[in-house]
Scaffold this motif. Structure first.
Motif, PDB file in Angstrom:
ATOM      1  N   ALA A  67       0.829  -1.209   0.000  1.00  0.00           N
ATOM      2  CA  ALA A  67       0.000   0.000   0.000  1.00  0.00           C
ATOM      3  C   ALA A  67       0.857   1.249   0.000  1.00  0.00           C
ATOM      4  CB  ALA A  67      -0.931  -0.015   1.213  1.00  0.00           C
ATOM      5  N   VAL A  68       1.941   1.231   0.761  1.00  0.00           N
ATOM      6  CA  VAL A  68       2.873   2.366   0.779  1.00  0.00           C
ATOM      7  C   VAL A  68       3.483   2.564  -0.603  1.00  0.00           C
ATOM      8  CG1 VAL A  68       5.161   3.077   1.601  1.00  0.00           C
ATOM      9  CG2 VAL A  68       3.416   2.353   3.238  1.00  0.00           C
ATOM     10  N   ASP A  69       3.911   1.482  -1.229  1.00  0.00           N
ATOM     11  CA  ASP A  69       4.528   1.583  -2.546  1.00  0.00           C
ATOM     12  C   ASP A  69       3.575   2.215  -3.563  1.00  0.00           C
ATOM     13  OD1 ASP A  69       6.805   0.421  -1.569  1.00  0.00           O
ATOM     14  OD2 ASP A  69       6.324  -1.597  -2.313  1.00  0.00           O
ATOM     15  N   GLN A  70       2.306   1.828  -3.504  1.00  0.00           N
ATOM     16  CA  GLN A  70       1.324   2.374  -4.439  1.00  0.00           C
ATOM     17  C   GLN A  70       1.012   3.837  -4.138  1.00  0.00           C
ATOM     18  OE1 GLN A  70      -2.196  -0.067  -4.874  1.00  0.00           O
ATOM     19  NE2 GLN A  70      -1.024  -1.965  -4.762  1.00  0.00           N
ATOM     20  N   GLY A 125       6.778  -8.496  12.382  1.00  0.00           N
ATOM     21  CA  GLY A 125       6.760  -7.669  11.177  1.00  0.00           C
ATOM     22  C   GLY A 125       6.589  -6.186  11.420  1.00  0.00           C
ATOM     23  N   ALA A 126       6.268  -5.779  12.645  1.00  0.00           N
ATOM     24  CA  ALA A 126       5.976  -4.365  12.916  1.00  0.00           C
ATOM     25  C   ALA A 126       7.217  -3.483  12.791  1.00  0.00           C
ATOM     26  CB  ALA A 126       5.365  -4.214  14.304  1.00  0.00           C
ATOM     27  N   LEU A 127       8.305  -3.912  13.392  1.00  0.00           N
ATOM     28  CA  LEU A 127       9.525  -3.102  13.366  1.00  0.00           C
ATOM     29  C   LEU A 127      10.067  -2.973  11.943  1.00  0.00           C
ATOM     30  CD1 LEU A 127      11.709  -1.550  14.866  1.00  0.00           C
ATOM     31  CD2 LEU A 127      12.875  -3.736  15.284  1.00  0.00           C
ATOM     32  N   GLU A 128      10.043  -4.060  11.212  1.00  0.00           N
ATOM     33  CA  GLU A 128      10.532  -4.023   9.829  1.00  0.00           C
ATOM     34  C   GLU A 128       9.690  -3.062   8.986  1.00  0.00           C
ATOM     35  OE1 GLU A 128      11.672  -7.939  11.644  1.00  0.00           O
ATOM     36  OE2 GLU A 128       9.869  -6.686  11.602  1.00  0.00           O
ATOM     37  N   PHE A 129       8.383  -3.078   9.217  1.00  0.00           N
ATOM     38  CA  PHE A 129       7.532  -2.165   8.466  1.00  0.00           C
ATOM     39  C   PHE A 129       7.815  -0.713   8.841  1.00  0.00           C
ATOM     40  CE2 PHE A 129       3.745   0.519   8.278  1.00  0.00           C
ATOM     41  CZ  PHE A 129       3.551   0.536   6.909  1.00  0.00           C
ATOM     42  N   TYR A 192       1.392  16.931   6.321  1.00  0.00           N
ATOM     43  CA  TYR A 192       1.533  15.579   5.780  1.00  0.00           C
ATOM     44  C   TYR A 192       0.220  15.069   5.185  1.00  0.00           C
ATOM     45  CZ  TYR A 192       5.997  15.255   8.237  1.00  0.00           C
ATOM     46  OH  TYR A 192       7.289  15.459   8.673  1.00  0.00           O
ATOM     47  N   GLU A 193       0.353  14.286   4.139  1.00  0.00           N
ATOM     48  CA  GLU A 193      -0.768  13.546   3.585  1.00  0.00           C
ATOM     49  C   GLU A 193      -0.729  12.142   4.184  1.00  0.00           C
ATOM     50  OE1 GLU A 193      -4.100  12.816   1.147  1.00  0.00           O
ATOM     51  OE2 GLU A 193      -2.985  14.709   1.413  1.00  0.00           O
ATOM     52  N   ILE A 194      -1.787  11.759   4.888  1.00  0.00           N
ATOM     53  CA  ILE A 194      -1.835  10.417   5.478  1.00  0.00           C
ATOM     54  C   ILE A 194      -2.234   9.428   4.387  1.00  0.00           C
ATOM     55  CG2 ILE A 194      -2.911   8.930   7.207  1.00  0.00           C
ATOM     56  CD1 ILE A 194      -3.428  11.441   8.901  1.00  0.00           C
ATOM     57  N   VAL A 195      -1.308   8.547   4.033  1.00  0.00           N
ATOM     58  CA  VAL A 195      -1.579   7.607   2.940  1.00  0.00           C
ATOM     59  C   VAL A 195      -2.020   6.240   3.441  1.00  0.00           C
ATOM     60  CG1 VAL A 195       0.060   8.796   1.429  1.00  0.00           C
ATOM     61  CG2 VAL A 195       0.836   6.824   2.785  1.00  0.00           C
ATOM     62  N   LEU A 196      -1.782   5.966   4.723  1.00  0.00           N
ATOM     63  CA  LEU A 196      -2.105   4.643   5.256  1.00  0.00           C
ATOM     64  C   LEU A 196      -2.289   4.732   6.766  1.00  0.00           C
ATOM     65  CD1 LEU A 196      -2.301   1.548   4.619  1.00  0.00           C
ATOM     66  CD2 LEU A 196       0.139   1.419   5.181  1.00  0.00           C
ATOM     67  N   MET A 197      -3.271   3.965   7.274  1.00  0.00           N
ATOM     68  CA  MET A 197      -3.516   3.867   8.710  1.00  0.00           C
ATOM     69  C   MET A 197      -3.520   2.395   9.090  1.00  0.00           C
ATOM     70  SD  MET A 197      -6.807   6.414   8.745  1.00  0.00           S
ATOM     71  CE  MET A 197      -6.881   7.673   7.447  1.00  0.00           C
ATOM     72  N   ILE A 198      -2.922   2.073  10.234  1.00  0.00           N
ATOM     73  CA  ILE A 198      -2.841   0.689  10.685  1.00  0.00           C
ATOM     74  C   ILE A 198      -3.306   0.605  12.136  1.00  0.00           C
ATOM     75  CG2 ILE A 198      -1.369  -1.345  10.916  1.00  0.00           C
ATOM     76  CD1 ILE A 198       0.555  -0.164   8.951  1.00  0.00           C
ATOM     77  N   GLN A 231      -5.840  -1.402   1.489  1.00  0.00           N
ATOM     78  CA  GLN A 231      -5.330  -0.305   0.663  1.00  0.00           C
ATOM     79  C   GLN A 231      -5.003   0.919   1.515  1.00  0.00           C
ATOM     80  OE1 GLN A 231      -4.824  -0.698  -2.649  1.00  0.00           O
ATOM     81  NE2 GLN A 231      -5.558  -2.810  -2.483  1.00  0.00           N
ATOM     82  N   ARG A 232      -6.026   1.463   2.156  1.00  0.00           N
ATOM     83  CA  ARG A 232      -5.848   2.640   3.008  1.00  0.00           C
ATOM     84  C   ARG A 232      -5.864   2.283   4.496  1.00  0.00           C
ATOM     85  NH1 ARG A 232      -5.659   7.937   3.214  1.00  0.00           N
ATOM     86  NH2 ARG A 232      -6.885   9.163   4.689  1.00  0.00           N
ATOM     87  N   PHE A 233      -6.582   1.218   4.819  1.00  0.00           N
ATOM     88  CA  PHE A 233      -6.685   0.754   6.202  1.00  0.00           C
ATOM     89  C   PHE A 233      -6.154  -0.676   6.285  1.00  0.00           C
ATOM     90  CE2 PHE A 233     -10.777   3.172   5.418  1.00  0.00           C
ATOM     91  CZ  PHE A 233     -10.285   4.400   5.872  1.00  0.00           C
ATOM     92  N   ILE A 234      -5.267  -0.921   7.245  1.00  0.00           N
ATOM     93  CA  ILE A 234      -4.756  -2.258   7.508  1.00  0.00           C
ATOM     94  C   ILE A 234      -5.143  -2.622   8.939  1.00  0.00           C
ATOM     95  CG2 ILE A 234      -2.722  -3.736   7.720  1.00  0.00           C
ATOM     96  CD1 ILE A 234      -3.163  -2.888   4.864  1.00  0.00           C
TER      97      ILE A 234
END
Length: 274
Positions: A67-70, A125-129, A192-198, A231-234
């Motif tokens: 999602a970040v890449d896109q 996987g959290a730290l790597e992300f 900032y534009e927020i592109v993703l929320m987890i 996509q926007r929400f994980i």
């Protein structure tokens, strides 16, 4: 009237069902606090022992990287990812297990003590992300409903695990309300534009509008945003606790243990058996 063997059998079954129900209700009242605690055991065991839970975490963060890449490809201004902390980046199952061993329930004092210990491990996987976001040129904001009173301990925990930039300008804890909208606004106000929320709770995505809502509108909101998940929400899995529980009834947290048990039982959707 003469009772046939079939009718006697039904009578015996009905009597047994009534007796079982009375025993259940009596047990609920007598041992309700212990039963409330015990009902969480399977969830915590799953969180701490199953490869499936680890796989779901890795799956979520792999999707988050995609999602970040896109999203970053179309950004013309600074962009950011906003993450929750508890059961999203940090694993609090040791606290949950401590509650179970002590047949205790959540309390602000023991929760604060756990936070002050700064011993929560990172989710798989959290730290790597988190490091990936920074490497891709983004900013990472930690927006949590931990009390601001444990800010220093929370930062210490994040630093010890190696999470990037856990500073006062990046870590927004709760000061007056659990509604995260104002804290998300601080991110956008900073340019900032927020592109993703987890997160692990629908309330970690303020724009969905589920804060303090009952489960029916929560589920309706989820359905209306279905194309945005992944996509926007994980969403990270959390069977241990969440606002869905309070969403079962108005004033849920004010109910007695016996009343909660009754509500939980009534909220199940069982097979008819036919």
């Amino acid at each position: 009237m003469k009772k046939t063997p079939h009718s006697l059998k039904r009578l015996l079954i009905s009597s047994a069902a009534v007796a079982a129900s009375l025993q259940f209700l009596t047990g609920c009242v007598t041992h309700a606090p212990e039963r409330i605690s015990d009902q969480s055991t399977q969830a915590v065991l799953w969180l701490q022992n199953s490869g499936e839970y680890q796989a779901l975490c890795y799956q979520a963060f792999n999707a988050a990287k995609d999602a970040v890449d896109q999203a970053k490809a179309s950004q013309t201004k600074p962009w950011a990812v906003v993450v929750d902390l508890d059961e999203t980046m940090l694993d609090n199952s040791p606290y949950a297990a401590w509650l179970l061993h002590n047949q205790d329930s959540y309390a602000s004092a023991t929760w604060a003590a756990w936070c002050e210990a700064a011993e929560a491990p990172a989710l798989p996987g959290a730290l790597e992300f988190a490091k990936y976001v920074i490497a891709q040129g983004g900013a990472l904001f930690y927006v949590s409903n931990r009390s601001d009173e444990v800010f220093d301990a929370t930062v210490k925990n994040l630093q010890a695990l190696g999470f990037p930039e856990p500073t006062a300008s990046r870590v927004f804890l709760k000061t007056d309300t659990s509604n995260k909208q104002a804290r998300f606004q601080k991110v956008t106000d900073a340019g900032y534009e927020i592109v993703l929320m987890i997160g692990d709770n629908l309330n970690d995505f303020p724009e969905i509008g589920t804060w303090h809502q009952a489960n029916e509108p929560r589920n309706q909101a989820t359905a209306s945003y279905q194309s945005e998940f992944g996509q926007r929400f994980i969403v990270l899995p959390n069977p241990s606790y969440g606002d869905w529980e309070a969403g079962m009834a108005d004033g849920y947290h004010g109910l007695s243990a016996a009343e909660k048990l009754k509500l939980r039982s009534e909220s199940l959707k069982p097979w008819s058996g036919e």
